[in-house]
Write an enzyme that holds these catalytic residues in place. Structure first.
Site, mmCIF file in Angstrom:
data_model
loop_
_atom_site.group_PDB
_atom_site.id
_atom_site.type_symbol
_atom_site.label_atom_id
_atom_site.label_comp_id
_atom_site.label_asym_id
_atom_site.label_seq_id
_atom_site.Cartn_x
_atom_site.Cartn_y
_atom_site.Cartn_z
ATOM 1 N N ASP A 117 -6.700 -3.424 -7.710
ATOM 2 C CA ASP A 117 -7.093 -3.991 -6.615
ATOM 3 C C ASP A 117 -7.543 -5.241 -6.815
ATOM 4 O O ASP A 117 -7.805 -5.869 -7.904
ATOM 5 C CB ASP A 117 -8.438 -3.241 -6.093
ATOM 6 C CG ASP A 117 -8.641 -3.838 -4.589
ATOM 7 O OD1 ASP A 117 -8.479 -3.162 -3.585
ATOM 8 O OD2 ASP A 117 -9.789 -4.606 -4.485
ATOM 9 N N ARG A 172 0.636 -1.124 -0.002
ATOM 10 C CA ARG A 172 -0.035 -0.100 0.023
ATOM 11 C C ARG A 172 0.884 1.285 -0.064
ATOM 12 O O ARG A 172 0.426 2.305 0.683
ATOM 13 C CB ARG A 172 -0.825 0.004 1.062
ATOM 14 C CG ARG A 172 -2.057 -1.003 1.139
ATOM 15 C CD ARG A 172 -3.185 -0.464 0.164
ATOM 16 N NE ARG A 172 -4.034 -1.586 -0.222
ATOM 17 C CZ ARG A 172 -4.981 -2.071 0.592
ATOM 18 N NH1 ARG A 172 -5.635 -1.177 1.929
ATOM 19 N NH2 ARG A 172 -5.837 -2.983 0.239
ATOM 20 N N TYR A 221 -14.659 -12.675 -0.559
ATOM 21 C CA TYR A 221 -15.221 -11.399 -0.884
ATOM 22 C C TYR A 221 -16.491 -11.677 -1.607
ATOM 23 O O TYR A 221 -17.636 -10.895 -1.810
ATOM 24 C CB TYR A 221 -14.431 -10.288 -1.497
ATOM 25 C CG TYR A 221 -13.340 -9.665 -0.425
ATOM 26 C CD1 TYR A 221 -13.638 -8.625 0.326
ATOM 27 C CD2 TYR A 221 -12.033 -10.364 -0.192
ATOM 28 C CE1 TYR A 221 -12.734 -8.076 1.204
ATOM 29 C CE2 TYR A 221 -11.075 -9.797 0.592
ATOM 30 C CZ TYR A 221 -11.380 -8.726 1.341
ATOM 31 O OH TYR A 221 -10.652 -8.187 2.389
ATOM 32 N N ARG A 241 -6.600 10.847 -6.493
ATOM 33 C CA ARG A 241 -7.651 10.199 -6.135
ATOM 34 C C ARG A 241 -8.862 11.022 -6.436
ATOM 35 O O ARG A 241 -9.994 10.656 -6.936
ATOM 36 C CB ARG A 241 -8.111 9.226 -4.975
ATOM 37 C CG ARG A 241 -9.160 8.369 -4.958
ATOM 38 C CD ARG A 241 -9.259 7.719 -3.640
ATOM 39 N NE ARG A 241 -9.609 8.662 -2.373
ATOM 40 C CZ ARG A 241 -9.741 8.349 -1.128
ATOM 41 N NH1 ARG A 241 -9.687 7.053 -0.741
ATOM 42 N NH2 ARG A 241 -9.778 9.079 -0.278
ATOM 43 N N ARG A 293 -3.490 6.392 0.977
ATOM 44 C CA ARG A 293 -4.001 7.521 1.686
ATOM 45 C C ARG A 293 -3.198 8.218 2.647
ATOM 46 O O ARG A 293 -3.408 9.529 3.060
ATOM 47 C CB ARG A 293 -5.369 7.085 2.234
ATOM 48 C CG ARG A 293 -6.472 7.073 1.417
ATOM 49 C CD ARG A 293 -7.641 6.113 2.103
ATOM 50 N NE ARG A 293 -7.075 4.959 2.390
ATOM 51 C CZ ARG A 293 -7.889 3.936 2.793
ATOM 52 N NH1 ARG A 293 -9.093 4.150 3.094
ATOM 53 N NH2 ARG A 293 -7.281 2.444 2.771
HETATM 54 O O1 CP3 Z 1 0.024 -2.149 -2.523
HETATM 55 C C1 CP3 Z 1 -0.523 -1.712 -3.245
HETATM 56 O O2 CP3 Z 1 -0.351 -0.421 -2.777
HETATM 57 C C2 CP3 Z 1 -0.871 -1.860 -4.516
HETATM 58 C C3 CP3 Z 1 -2.387 -1.752 -4.926
HETATM 59 C C4 CP3 Z 1 -3.296 -2.529 -3.768
HETATM 60 C C5 CP3 Z 1 -4.445 -1.958 -3.239
HETATM 61 N N1 CP3 Z 1 -5.132 -3.166 -2.981
HETATM 62 C C6 CP3 Z 1 -5.007 -0.651 -3.484
HETATM 63 C C7 CP3 Z 1 -6.056 -0.207 -2.578
HETATM 64 C C8 CP3 Z 1 -3.065 -4.043 -3.673
HETATM 65 C C9 CP3 Z 1 -2.107 -4.898 -3.753
HETATM 66 C C10 CP3 Z 1 -4.359 -4.176 -3.076
HETATM 67 C C11 CP3 Z 1 -4.691 -5.588 -2.662
HETATM 68 C C12 CP3 Z 1 -6.079 -5.976 -1.741
HETATM 69 N N2 CP3 Z 1 -7.338 -5.428 -1.920
HETATM 70 C C13 CP3 Z 1 -6.097 -6.853 -0.797
HETATM 71 C C14 CP3 Z 1 -4.631 -7.796 -0.283
HETATM 72 C C15 CP3 Z 1 -4.035 -7.181 0.433
HETATM 73 C C16 CP3 Z 1 -4.479 -6.917 1.807
HETATM 74 O O3 CP3 Z 1 -4.380 -5.667 2.078
HETATM 75 O O4 CP3 Z 1 -4.781 -7.778 2.570
HETATM 76 C C17 CP3 Z 1 -7.342 -6.932 -0.267
HETATM 77 C C18 CP3 Z 1 -7.999 -7.716 0.799
HETATM 78 C C19 CP3 Z 1 -8.057 -6.013 -1.105
HETATM 79 C C20 CP3 Z 1 -9.359 -5.694 -0.895
HETATM 80 C C21 CP3 Z 1 -9.638 -4.207 -0.564
HETATM 81 N N3 CP3 Z 1 -9.267 -3.094 -1.508
HETATM 82 C C22 CP3 Z 1 -9.975 -3.625 0.740
HETATM 83 C C23 CP3 Z 1 -10.364 -4.677 1.807
HETATM 84 C C24 CP3 Z 1 -9.898 -2.561 0.637
HETATM 85 C C25 CP3 Z 1 -10.398 -1.626 1.879
HETATM 86 C C26 CP3 Z 1 -9.650 -1.405 2.853
HETATM 87 C C27 CP3 Z 1 -8.956 -0.158 2.848
HETATM 88 O O5 CP3 Z 1 -7.528 -0.106 2.962
HETATM 89 O O6 CP3 Z 1 -9.492 1.043 2.799
HETATM 90 C C28 CP3 Z 1 -9.628 -1.849 -0.456
HETATM 91 C C29 CP3 Z 1 -9.369 -0.537 -0.870
HETATM 92 C C30 CP3 Z 1 -7.935 -0.262 -1.325
HETATM 93 N N4 CP3 Z 1 -7.136 -1.017 -2.217
HETATM 94 C C31 CP3 Z 1 -7.286 0.983 -1.239
HETATM 95 C C32 CP3 Z 1 -5.943 1.048 -1.920
HETATM 96 C C33 CP3 Z 1 -5.102 1.980 -2.181
HETATM 97 C C34 CP3 Z 1 -7.856 2.120 -0.303
HETATM 98 C C35 CP3 Z 1 -8.977 2.754 -1.245
HETATM 99 C C36 CP3 Z 1 -8.731 4.248 -1.095
HETATM 100 O O7 CP3 Z 1 -8.012 5.079 -1.503
HETATM 101 O O8 CP3 Z 1 -10.009 4.951 -0.370
#
Ligand code: CP3
Length: 344
Positions: free
Chosen positions: A74, A24, A151, A37, A28
Site C-alpha cells: 500500500d 487492484r 493522508y 486476507r 476483495r
Molecule cells: O493495485 C494493486 O492491486 C496493488 C496493491 C495496491 C493497494 N493499494 C492494495 C490495497 C496499490 C497499488 C494501492 C495503492 C493505493 N493505496 C492508493 C493509490 C491508488 C488509488 O487507489 O487511488 C491509495 C490512495 C491507497 C490508500 C488506500 N489503501 C485506501 C484509500 C484504501 C481503502 C480503500 C479501499 O479500497 O478499501 C486502501 C486499502 C487497500 N489497499 C486495499 C487493497 C487491496 C483494500 C483493503 C482490504 O483488503 O480490505
C-alpha cells in the site's frame, strides 16, 4: 531486450493486441483474496507477510494470465516506515496519526531507517521474481509525495485533501519540508524495490486532480520529475508509469515534464481525447471505467472494444481508469480480457 509485452509497450512499440492488467487486480472481488486476507488476519498483516502478499499477487495471474503483476502493498506503508502510525478501519479505509507541525516533519525517521520496516515488501518482490511466469512483468510502486502527504496531514483519505491545501497555504515551509522528505524517501524505497526485482515502477498520484495552477507544477510535476530522474540515474533504462489521476489537461506534456515512459489516465477523459493529446507523445495506460466490471453485459464488451480501438494507433497498456471495486464480478474480468485479446 526483453520480449515481455508490457516492456515493449513502454518502449513505444505499437502492438496488435495490447498488454493488459488491472489496478487492484489482487483484491476483495476475488474469493481467494478474501480467504488469504483472513488467513493473514487483516490487510496490514497481509502487506507485511511476504509469503501471503506474494500469494495474493499471484492469484489474479493464475486465474487470468494478466501481462503484469503489481506488488501487493500500500502507498501508506512508506509514511508508516517514516514513523507515523497507520491503521485501517473496517469499511472506512486508512487512518493515520496526523503530521502537520514542523517538529513532526523534523521527527520523521531518516531515509536509511525505512528499510527495516519495509524489508518484508522487498522480500515479497524477491519471491515474485522467482515465481512469476517468464512473460509476466513485475511492477513495483509508491504513492507520489502530494497524495501521500494528503493522508499524512488529514490522518485519513477520501474527500480530505482540504487539510493539505490548508497547510500549504498557512505553513508553506512545513508543507514543503514534508513534500521534500517524502520525495527523498520515495526514491530510496523505489530504488530498493528495483534492487529486489521490480522491472517497472508506477507512481500513484491519486489526488493530483485537486492541485490547480502553479501547484500542479510544484507538487505533482516537480516531485515526480525528481523521483524519476534519480531512479533512472541509478537504474538506467528503468521504465516508469506515472498516474496523475484526474489531471485532465494536466495529462498533456506530463511525461515530457517528468521523464515518465507512460501516463496512466483515469476515465474522466475519453480514450479518443487521450489518444489525440497524450498518446501522440508517449505510451498510455487505461482507461475502462471500473463500473463495467460490476454491470457487465453488452456494455462491458462494447466499451472494452471502444478503449482498445481508440488506442490502437499508438503504444497502449489496457487497464481500468481506477481500481476494480469489491462488488465486481470475477467472470466479467475474464470477459473483458477476452474482448481485449480478440483484438477489440
Ligand atoms: O493495485 C494493486 O492491486 C496493488 C496493491 C495496491 C493497494 N493499494 C492494495 C490495497 C496499490 C497499488 C494501492 C495503492 C493505493 N493505496 C492508493 C493509490 C491508488 C488509488 O487507489 O487511488 C491509495 C490512495 C491507497 C490508500 C488506500 N489503501 C485506501 C484509500 C484504501 C481503502 C480503500 C479501499 O479500497 O478499501 C486502501 C486499502 C487497500 N489497499 C486495499 C487493497 C487491496 C483494500 C483493503 C482490504 O483488503 O480490505
Amino acid at each position: 531486450m526483453s520480449e515481455k509485452k508490457i516492456l515493449r509497450a513502454l518502449r513505444g512499440e505499437v502492438q496488435p493486441v495490447p498488454p493488459v492488467w488491472m489496478m487492484r487486480q489482487a483484491g476483495r472481488y476475488l474469493p481467494e483474496y478474501r480467504a488469504t486476507r483472513a488467513e493473514a488476519g487483516d490487510f496490514l498483516r497481509l502487506c507485511y507477510n511476504s509469503e501471503l502478499a506474494a500469494e495474493v499477487t499471484l492469484q489474479p495471474i493464475r486465474r487470468y494470465g494478466f501481462d503484469a503483476a503489481i506488488l501487493f502493498a500500500d502507498i501508506l506503508l512508506l509514511p508508516q516506515a517514516l514513523g507515523r502510525e497507520l491503521w485501517f478501519e473496517t469499511g472506512e479505509g486508512p487512518r493515520m496519526e496526523t503530521t502537520t507541525s514542523a517538529a513532526e516533519v523534523a521527527g520523521l525517521r531518516p531515509d536509511e531507517a525505512i528499510h527495516e520496516t519495509l524489508a518484508p515488501v522487498y522480500q515479497t518482490l524477491r519471491i515474485l521474481k522467482r515465481e512469476l511466469p517468464a512473460e509476466t512483468t513485475l511492477i513495483g510502486f509508491a504513492g507520489a509525495p502530494w497524495t501521500v502527504a494528503t493522508y499524512m496531514i488529514a490522518g485519513r483519505g477520501k474527500e480530505e485533501q482540504a487539510g493539505a491545501h490548508r497547510l500549504k497555504r498557512e505553513d508553506r515551509a512545513t508543507f514543503e519540508a514534508l513534500i521534500d522528505r517524502l520525495t527523498g524517501a520515495t526514491i530510496e524505497y523505489l530504488s530498493a524495490q528495483v534492487e529486489a526485482g521490480a522491472e517497472v515502477i508506477k507512481l500513484f498520484d491519486s489526488w493530483a486532480g485537486s492541485l490547480k495552477g502553479q501547484d500542479v507544477q510544484d507538487f505533482a510535476v516537480k516531485p515526480a520529475a525528481k523521483i524519476i530522474a534519480a531512479l533512472k540515474a541509478r537504474h538506467p533504462g528503468l521504465p516508469v508509469i506515472a498516474f496523475p489521476r484526474e489531471a485532465g489537461a494536466g495529462y498533456i506534456g506530463f511525461a515530457g515534464a517528468t521523464g515518465a515512459d507512460c501516463v496512466a489516465v483515469d476515465n474522466s477523459v475519453s480514450p479518443e481525447w487521450a489518444a489525440e493529446h497524450v498518446q501522440k507523445e508517449i505510451c498510455v495506460q487505461g482507461n475502462l471505467a471500473p463500473h463495467h466490471l460490476v454491470t457487465g453485459g453488452e456494455d462491458l464488451i462494447r466499451e472494452t472494444r471502444h478503449v482498445v480501438r481508440a488506442f490502437s494507433k499508438g503504444p497502449h497498456i489496457f487497464n481500468l481508469g481506477h481500481g476494480i471495486t469489491p462488488d465486481a464480478d470475477p467472470d466479467n474480468v475474464q470477459r473483458m480480457i477476452d474482448a481485449v485479446r480478440e483484438g477489440g
